[in-house]
Design a protein around this motif. Structure first.
Motif, mmCIF file in Angstrom:
data_model
loop_
_atom_site.group_PDB
_atom_site.id
_atom_site.type_symbol
_atom_site.label_atom_id
_atom_site.label_comp_id
_atom_site.label_asym_id
_atom_site.label_seq_id
_atom_site.Cartn_x
_atom_site.Cartn_y
_atom_site.Cartn_z
ATOM 1 N N ALA A 1 0.826 -1.211 0.000
ATOM 2 C CA ALA A 1 0.000 0.000 0.000
ATOM 3 C C ALA A 1 0.858 1.258 0.000
ATOM 4 O O ALA A 1 0.539 2.242 -0.679
ATOM 5 C CB ALA A 1 -0.931 -0.013 1.218
ATOM 6 N N GLY A 2 1.959 1.237 0.749
ATOM 7 C CA GLY A 2 2.860 2.390 0.776
ATOM 8 C C GLY A 2 3.464 2.682 -0.582
ATOM 9 O O GLY A 2 3.583 3.847 -0.993
ATOM 10 N N MET A 3 3.832 1.623 -1.332
ATOM 11 C CA MET A 3 4.397 1.845 -2.660
ATOM 12 C C MET A 3 3.328 2.376 -3.613
ATOM 13 O O MET A 3 3.626 3.222 -4.486
ATOM 14 C CB MET A 3 5.011 0.558 -3.202
ATOM 15 C CG MET A 3 5.752 0.770 -4.519
ATOM 16 S SD MET A 3 6.706 -0.665 -5.076
ATOM 17 C CE MET A 3 8.016 -0.706 -3.849
ATOM 18 N N GLU A 4 2.104 1.916 -3.472
ATOM 19 C CA GLU A 4 1.010 2.445 -4.301
ATOM 20 C C GLU A 4 0.801 3.933 -4.032
ATOM 21 O O GLU A 4 0.629 4.734 -4.954
ATOM 22 C CB GLU A 4 -0.282 1.669 -4.027
ATOM 23 C CG GLU A 4 -1.470 2.097 -4.875
ATOM 24 C CD GLU A 4 -1.312 1.708 -6.328
ATOM 25 O OE1 GLU A 4 -1.783 2.474 -7.195
ATOM 26 O OE2 GLU A 4 -0.726 0.644 -6.609
ATOM 27 N N MET A 5 0.824 4.319 -2.755
ATOM 28 C CA MET A 5 0.690 5.737 -2.397
ATOM 29 C C MET A 5 1.845 6.558 -2.964
ATOM 30 O O MET A 5 1.644 7.664 -3.482
ATOM 31 C CB MET A 5 0.649 5.890 -0.872
ATOM 32 C CG MET A 5 -0.535 5.254 -0.195
ATOM 33 S SD MET A 5 -0.384 5.354 1.616
ATOM 34 C CE MET A 5 -1.746 4.302 2.149
ATOM 35 N N LEU A 6 3.053 6.021 -2.862
ATOM 36 C CA LEU A 6 4.229 6.726 -3.358
ATOM 37 C C LEU A 6 4.148 6.916 -4.868
ATOM 38 O O LEU A 6 4.538 7.969 -5.397
ATOM 39 C CB LEU A 6 5.495 5.946 -2.987
ATOM 40 C CG LEU A 6 6.836 6.550 -3.401
ATOM 41 C CD1 LEU A 6 7.081 7.874 -2.690
ATOM 42 C CD2 LEU A 6 7.976 5.575 -3.105
ATOM 43 N N ALA A 7 3.642 5.922 -5.577
ATOM 44 C CA ALA A 7 3.579 5.996 -7.040
ATOM 45 C C ALA A 7 2.417 6.842 -7.533
ATOM 46 O O ALA A 7 2.498 7.434 -8.615
ATOM 47 C CB ALA A 7 3.466 4.577 -7.620
ATOM 48 N N GLN A 8 1.340 6.950 -6.737
ATOM 49 C CA GLN A 8 0.129 7.608 -7.216
ATOM 50 C C GLN A 8 -0.036 9.032 -6.711
ATOM 51 O O GLN A 8 -0.516 9.903 -7.424
ATOM 52 C CB GLN A 8 -1.102 6.794 -6.777
ATOM 53 C CG GLN A 8 -1.255 5.460 -7.465
ATOM 54 C CD GLN A 8 -2.121 5.572 -8.713
ATOM 55 O OE1 GLN A 8 -2.169 6.605 -9.357
ATOM 56 N NE2 GLN A 8 -2.802 4.495 -9.038
#
Length: 627
Positions: free
Chosen positions: A323-330
């Motif tokens: 989830a953290g990587m999704e937030m970072l990418a989006q």
């Protein structure tokens, strides 16, 4: 008035030298000067460039797998006040270990460059002196320490006060002149040196001990990104740790209307390298994953995917990382962040076919490692023994998982005990701190409650609530100040957009309110909203009816009936009125008050499909005038 603290701030007209500079929270700044009168300006620059190369060599040797919490150490060659120097700053976030690693690196390089003089300080100022507070001479207080503390040739040196010198902090140019003209003046105090650098005793071993490895279930895409660059874990954890409502919305494509870039599917088991701080941050976060993220966690725990078999704790951490990587990418707040841009490039390569996801066989060949989590545990019996100064030796059986934490605690207890044993340190002896007024026991000794006491308690509760709100504000501001200018700009734009929408909504509500109040005032003025008319109004209305009936030739009988009705009304004064009757009567009165013109009563009646005939009183009045 001598007791009032003097800030020594020179105002306009008093030799104003600019506002004092202050570093943001959790930022350490460092500067390196080469001081050698025999070197030319060009040679000094070359010497500083050699220092940069030596730092790069040291980093390759000891920091090959190191993960910085936020920023890495960097030294930029710059020119200020006609001299070359190296200067840099690092935002270390919650990882104080990053700050002390920088101290260790500079101290190590000072042995190779004895002509290099180094300053390092953070938001608290000369934090090395704070570490050595127990060994400082009386004159070396925080107000005097600026530009007096230097690292040179693996030692901590202090520029002392001269007999002719006024007690005050040094300016940078003054300190550099002293180092150049009188290099023997800076003094080495062994006790201060030992206390200031006591955290570095376990380096460089402590660098590796700061890492933690854990095998987690991750989506194949996330595993591929982290395998490409394990250091991405730091911004990924921070993005999750500092998540906001916008970031959480991006995890739910049905709400954000934006497809996920790293959907929680196709899980594989991989080993992830953290720092202990990063791992503890994820472990300590309580979070209920929404939608498909919660479904993915449930599937992992049901072992629906044969490739995964995890404990609840490890599965939750894996979902948090994804989830953290999704937030970072989006999230657009991270759009200009280096890690976010690089992750986007990796994802673009996968979409274009220039890169492929690793196969199960390739992932199986990756090294896997699960470190012991004993460092997270503390035996509270051992903790109490340490506080009492009776702790046993360090080691696996000591009750402390983290040897550094145990050593720091012992240091704190030792300093506190020395303070208690100091006969010269009374209640006001701790650097003049004195007692807080709230520490004085002035409670009432009476057997009843004093009303003033309850007022004071309410005031204390109010103050505590205000303090809590201010602390939350400070934390939010600290996080905001730690962001880059681009991130701040994006947040400000979002805030302005939200404020603009709220302002438009508020203006619309105010306009509706004004129209409602205007309508209400007009209806009240015409009597349309009076559900309980005064008796005088009733009597006037009935008198009008009586006069009409008399004019029609039937007045005598009708007048008597009306008179009887008036008497009955007086007798029934206390009875409840028929609200429907009153409403109709008031509407008719309001319609009559319009005088045949357009008005709210007529408009409301027409809206209900009621067409009112001409007013009978007006007809009678017209007939009377003609007669």
């Amino acid at each position: 008035m001598d007791h009032i603290p003097q800030d020594n701030f020179k105002r306009f007209g008093e030799g104003f030298e600019g506002f004092p500079k202050q570093l943001p929270e959790d930022v350490v700044e460092y500067m390196i000067f080469v001081i050698d009168s025999q070197l030319s300006d060009v040679q000094t620059r070359e010497r500083l460039q050699a220092f940069q190369r030596a730092l790069a060599t040291l980093e390759k040797k000891f920091l090959k797998e190191y993960i910085w919490q936020r920023d890495s150490m960097k030294l930029d060659l710059t020119r200020e006040e006609g001299r070359w120097l190296l200067k840099g700053s690092t935002n270390y976030g919650d990882s104080v270990a990053d700050e002390w690693l920088i101290v260790w690196l500079l101290r190590e390089l000072s042995k190779e460059f004895p002509d290099a003089w180094m300053r390092i300080y953070d938001t608290d100022g000369e934090f090395l002196l704070i570490e050595a507070a127990n060994a400082l001479p009386n004159w070396l207080n925080p107000e005097m320490a600026e530009n007096r503390v230097w690292i040179n040739n693996h030692r901590l040196l202090v520029v002392p006060l001269s007999k002719q010198e006024e007690p005050k902090p040094l300016k940078a140019e003054e300190a550099l002149a002293i180092l150049k003209d009188t290099p023997a003046r800076p003094q080495h105090y062994p006790k201060i040196d030992e206390e200031a650098f006591h955290r570095l005793k376990n380096y460089p071993t402590a660098i590796a001990e700061n890492q933690h490895h854990a095998t987690l279930p991750l989506p194949r895409r996330v595993a591929h990104v982290l395998h490409t660059n394990p250091a991405y874990i730091a911004p990924v954890v921070e993005a999750f740790y500092l998540r906001d409502p916008i970031a959480l919305r991006l995890l739910q494509p049905e709400k954000s209307k934006t497809p996920l870039k790293l959907a929680p599917k196709d899980f594989v088991e991989v080993s992830v390298r953290f720092t202990k701080v990063l791992y503890a941050q994820l472990l300590g976060q309580k979070w209920v994953p929404p939608g498909i993220w919660g479904d993915a966690l449930a599937n992992i725990m049901r072992k629906g995917d044969k490739q995964t078999s995890m404990t609840q704790e490890k599965a939750e951490i894996g979902i948090k990382v994804a989830a953290g990587m999704e937030m970072l990418a989006q999230h657009k707040v991270y759009a200009n962040k280096k890690a976010s841009r690089e992750i986007q490039l990796l994802l673009d390569d996968l979409e274009s076919g220039d890169d492929t996801l690793p196969t199960d066989a390739e992932i199986a060949a990756w090294p896997k490692r699960d470190d012991d989590e004993e460092w997270l545990n503390i035996d509270f019996d051992e903790f109490e023994r340490e506080l009492s100064g009776k702790g046993g030796p360090t080691g696996p059986s000591s009750g402390f998982g983290d040897k550094n934490a145990q050593e720091n605690l012992r240091k704190m207890v030792d300093r506190f005990n020395k303070f208690l044993e100091d006969d010269e340190a009374g209640l006001d002896g701790a650097k003049g701190l004195g007692l807080d007024p709230m520490d004085v026991d002035n409670d009432s000794d009476r057997g009843w409650d004093d009303p003033e006491d309850s007022d004071e308690e309410e005031e204390e509760d109010s103050d505590q609530f205000a303090d809590a709100e201010f602390e939350e504000y400070e934390k939010a501001m600290e996080k905001f100040m730690a962001l880059s200018s681009a991130e701040k700009s994006a947040l400000v734009d979002d805030a302005r957009e939200l404020a603009r929408a709220e302002e438009e909504e508020r203006e619309e509500d105010e306009e509706i309110q004004k129209l409602s109040e205007a309508m209400e005032a007009e209806l009240f003025g015409l009597g349309a909203l009076k559900l309980d008319p005064a008796k005088e109004s009733k009597k006037e209305g009935k008198k009008a009816i009586k006069s009409v009936n008399v004019d029609k030739g039937k007045g005598k009988v009708r007048a008597e009936e009306v008179a009887d009705d008036d008497d009955d009304d007086d007798d029934d004064e206390g009875e409840l009125l028929d609200e429907d009757y009153n409403l109709v009567e008031n509407m008719l009165e309001a319609f009559k008050g319009q005088g045949g013109m357009a008005g709210p009563a007529g408009n409301m009646l027409r809206a209900m499909g009621i067409q009112m005939p001409p007013d009978a009183d007006d007809d009678l009045k017209t007939k009377g005038e003609k007669a």
